[in-house]
Design a protein around this motif. Structure first.
Motif, mmCIF file in Angstrom:
data_model
loop_
_atom_site.group_PDB
_atom_site.id
_atom_site.type_symbol
_atom_site.label_atom_id
_atom_site.label_comp_id
_atom_site.label_asym_id
_atom_site.label_seq_id
_atom_site.Cartn_x
_atom_site.Cartn_y
_atom_site.Cartn_z
ATOM 1 N N THR A 91 27.771 39.361 9.867
ATOM 2 C CA THR A 91 28.829 39.540 10.857
ATOM 3 C C THR A 91 29.949 38.592 10.458
ATOM 4 O O THR A 91 29.845 37.393 10.646
ATOM 5 N N GLY A 92 30.989 39.152 9.864
ATOM 6 C CA GLY A 92 32.059 38.326 9.322
ATOM 7 C C GLY A 92 31.566 37.650 8.055
ATOM 8 O O GLY A 92 30.370 37.558 7.813
ATOM 9 N N ARG A 93 32.472 37.234 7.242
ATOM 10 C CA ARG A 93 32.086 36.518 6.022
ATOM 11 C C ARG A 93 33.095 35.398 5.785
ATOM 12 O O ARG A 93 33.531 35.157 4.679
ATOM 13 N N ASP A 94 33.411 34.698 6.881
ATOM 14 C CA ASP A 94 34.395 33.638 6.833
ATOM 15 C C ASP A 94 33.720 32.276 6.981
ATOM 16 O O ASP A 94 32.494 32.178 6.960
ATOM 17 N N ASP A 95 34.521 31.229 7.136
ATOM 18 C CA ASP A 95 33.983 29.874 7.257
ATOM 19 C C ASP A 95 33.026 29.749 8.442
ATOM 20 O O ASP A 95 31.987 29.096 8.336
ATOM 21 N N ARG A 96 33.361 30.379 9.568
ATOM 22 C CA ARG A 96 32.465 30.312 10.735
ATOM 23 C C ARG A 96 31.123 30.978 10.443
ATOM 24 O O ARG A 96 30.087 30.514 10.902
ATOM 25 N N TYR A 97 31.151 32.071 9.696
ATOM 26 C CA TYR A 97 29.904 32.725 9.282
ATOM 27 C C TYR A 97 29.031 31.730 8.516
ATOM 28 O O TYR A 97 27.840 31.588 8.788
ATOM 29 N N CYS A 98 29.633 31.035 7.549
ATOM 30 C CA CYS A 98 28.874 30.066 6.754
ATOM 31 C C CYS A 98 28.294 28.961 7.626
ATOM 32 O O CYS A 98 27.111 28.626 7.502
ATOM 33 N N GLU A 99 29.116 28.399 8.498
ATOM 34 C CA GLU A 99 28.624 27.307 9.347
ATOM 35 C C GLU A 99 27.481 27.771 10.240
ATOM 36 O O GLU A 99 26.471 27.093 10.385
ATOM 37 N N ARG A 100 27.605 28.969 10.793
ATOM 38 C CA ARG A 100 26.561 29.524 11.669
ATOM 39 C C ARG A 100 25.279 29.822 10.877
ATOM 40 O O ARG A 100 24.183 29.445 11.288
ATOM 41 N N MET A 101 25.409 30.485 9.741
ATOM 42 C CA MET A 101 24.229 30.857 8.957
ATOM 43 C C MET A 101 23.521 29.641 8.363
ATOM 44 O O MET A 101 22.287 29.590 8.330
ATOM 45 N N MET A 102 24.279 28.677 7.897
ATOM 46 C CA MET A 102 23.666 27.473 7.320
ATOM 47 C C MET A 102 22.871 26.724 8.392
ATOM 48 O O MET A 102 21.777 26.239 8.121
ATOM 49 N N ARG A 103 23.407 26.652 9.605
ATOM 50 C CA ARG A 103 22.668 26.029 10.715
ATOM 51 C C ARG A 103 21.430 26.847 11.062
ATOM 52 O O ARG A 103 20.325 26.320 11.183
ATOM 53 N N ARG A 104 21.623 28.162 11.225
ATOM 54 C CA ARG A 104 20.538 29.057 11.626
ATOM 55 C C ARG A 104 19.391 29.038 10.614
ATOM 56 O O ARG A 104 18.226 29.100 10.991
ATOM 57 N N ARG A 105 19.709 28.923 9.338
ATOM 58 C CA ARG A 105 18.684 28.929 8.293
ATOM 59 C C ARG A 105 18.168 27.524 7.970
ATOM 60 O O ARG A 105 17.427 27.306 7.031
#
Length: 145
Positions: free
Chosen positions: A43-57
């Motif tokens: 869902t999106g592939r921007d900076d917020r995506y990275c911050e969310r996915m890195m936290r989630r994983r």
């Protein structure tokens, strides 16, 4: 006759018991690979995506410097270790076709959370390390196409 089969049955049963942990170990390395690098429907592939996915994983304790998410099916990623891959330096394999990816790069600063990431997305061939026909390592050093 039944007495002479007992030792063979015991050996057979012990063999069955010892096989699943080996397979589970291989699967756990593949599962870890998927946890760190797989996201079929981003869902999106921007900076917020990275911050969310890195936290989630759980890749932010400490902040991981670089991580790439592959946006495809598990089967197509597995295929790099088979028909959709070619040998590439040692046990690494390079995909024969490009994949959509998002690479998250830590912006620097403290290695402790909150971690800030910069996203770069695109299509590229990817390089993975394979064991027993499964990808277990993503080669981060491969240059974007």
């Amino acid at each position: 006759m039944a007495m002479s089969l007992a030792p063979l049955l015991l050996v057979f049963m012990l063999g069955l018991v010892s096989i699943p942990p080996t397979l589970a170990q291989d699967d756990s390395r593949f599962t870890k690979f998927l946890t760190q690098h797989y996201d079929a429907r981003p869902t999106g592939r921007d900076d917020r995506y990275c911050e969310r996915m890195m936290r989630r994983r759980e890749l932010t304790r400490p902040c991981k410097a670089v991580n790439t998410f592959i946006h495809s099916t598990k089967d197509s990623i597995k295929a790099i270790c088979g028909a959709n891959g070619e040998p590439y330096r040692g046990n690494l394999r390079i995909s024969k076709s490009p994949f959509q990816v998002t690479t998250c790069t830590h912006n620097g600063g403290s290695p402790r959370p909150p971690c800030r990431y910069r996203a770069s997305s695109g299509s590229r061939d990817i390089v993975v390390g394979c064991e027993d026909g499964l990808p277990v390592h993503f080669d981060e050093s491969f240059v974007h196409l």
